[in-house]
Design an enzyme around this catalytic site. Structure first.
Site, PDB file in Angstrom:
ATOM      1  CE  LYS A 144      31.466  45.013  13.992  1.00 25.94           C
ATOM      2  NZ  LYS A 144      31.286  43.599  14.434  1.00 25.94           N
TER       3      LYS A 144
ATOM      4  CG  ASP B  75      33.647  40.340  14.212  1.00 25.46           C
ATOM      5  OD1 ASP B  75      33.085  39.579  13.403  1.00 25.46           O
ATOM      6  OD2 ASP B  75      33.257  41.500  14.440  1.00 25.46           O
TER       7      ASP B  75
ATOM      8  CE  LYS C 223      34.708  44.745  15.731  1.00 21.72           C
ATOM      9  NZ  LYS C 223      34.161  43.513  16.353  1.00 21.72           N
TER      10      LYS C 223
END
Length: 294
Positions: free
Chosen positions: A239, A140, A203
């Site tokens: 996400k 990430d 995300k």
């Protein structure tokens, strides 16, 4: 290269009007929230959690205990699916790798100078490479807001592309930090740049300096993922992260993704929620009494 990505942004038909986005989100939730507010959805949302610890006080001992809780979950709750992943700082990848005993739970690491994305590109690539070498399945990273606000799209793209390469066979989640981008237009632009740079997931947030996930941002990101899929055939995940802590929150994000992207995105391969507090809250909703396993 920058012209290519500017063209991709220009050609995107995704909505940029903030008021219209808010209205569309309200309409979806008014019409569909109740039908998704049930035990099956609670269980799925639990299975989609990236169980996260990203504290200054994290240590080998605390992260090992954190991981043991995931191991013991399957024995204590045999009828429920486990979480999707454990998310930690890169230096704790070896700890999770050595302690984690259950199959199907991924090891995710934040990387690339999380949460600011402010360091040399070489350092970011080295951090990502080390995380993967030490067992990370997923990485990430944070979208470079400084480059973006300077309109240096080429550097934004180069950085994401390089870190995607460093992730090797793993999956790369690009954190847009939507609370800093603020507007529908900026969130759309950042989504498009990330998608065309090879992101495997979009995300929302780091959950650190800026406001966390918002339903409006999720809606825009989902529209961008849909448009990208229709143009390229490449499926990219979503996400939600940063302040997603209640069962109601989880169901709302589930509902947005279901209505925009459809049932085929409602798997842990394409839908995740980054959280720490949410796990116990969902377990409490499922069990009907307070549960404090995590």
């Amino acid at each position: 290269m920058s012209d290519k990505y500017t063209q991709a942004i220009t050609q995107s038909q995704v909505i940029e009007d903030d008021a219209a986005v808010a209205e569309a989100v309200k309409k979806i939730l008014d019409e569909h929230f109740d039908e998704n507010n049930n035990q099956d959805v609670y269980k799925f949302c639990f299975s989609a959690i990236d169980l996260t610890t990203l504290k200054a006080t994290d240590s080998q001992t605390s992260v090992a205990k954190f991981t043991e809780n995931v191991n013991s979950f399957e024995e204590l709750f045999p009828s429920l699916p486990n979480v999707a992943a454990i998310c930690v700082y890169p230096n704790f990848a070896p700890v999770v790798k050595s302690v984690l005993e259950v199959s199907g739970v991924k090891l995710a690491c934040v990387s690339g100078s999380f949460p600011s994305s402010q360091t040399f590109e070489e350092v970011k690539i080295a951090e990502t490479s080390l995380a993967v070498a030490n067992g990370a399945d997923e990485i990430d990273i944070v979208f470079n807001l400084g480059y973006y606000f300077d309109n240096d799209y080429e550097s934004v793209v180069d950085e994401i592309t390089e870190q995607k390469e460093a992730t090797r066979d793993g999956r790369l989640k690009v954190i847009l930090e939507t609370g800093a981008l603020k507007t529908a237009k900026n969130i759309k632009n950042a989504s498009v740049l990330s998608l065309y740079s090879g992101a495997d997931f979009l995300k929302t947030s780091t959950g650190k300096e800026y406001p966390g996930a918002s339903l409006d941002a999720a809606y825009i990101m989902a529209l961008c993922i849909k448009e990208y899929y229709e143009k390229t055939g490449n499926k990219v995940g979503f996400k939600a992260s940063g302040g997603v802590s209640t069962t109601e929150d989880a169901v709302k994000y589930y509902t947005i993704i279901k209505e925009v992207l459809g049932e085929e995105w409602l798997t842990t391969e394409y839908f995740r929620i980054g959280a720490s507090r949410l796990a116990n809250n969902l377990l409490t909703s499922i069990a009907g009494h307070e549960v404090k396993h995590f």
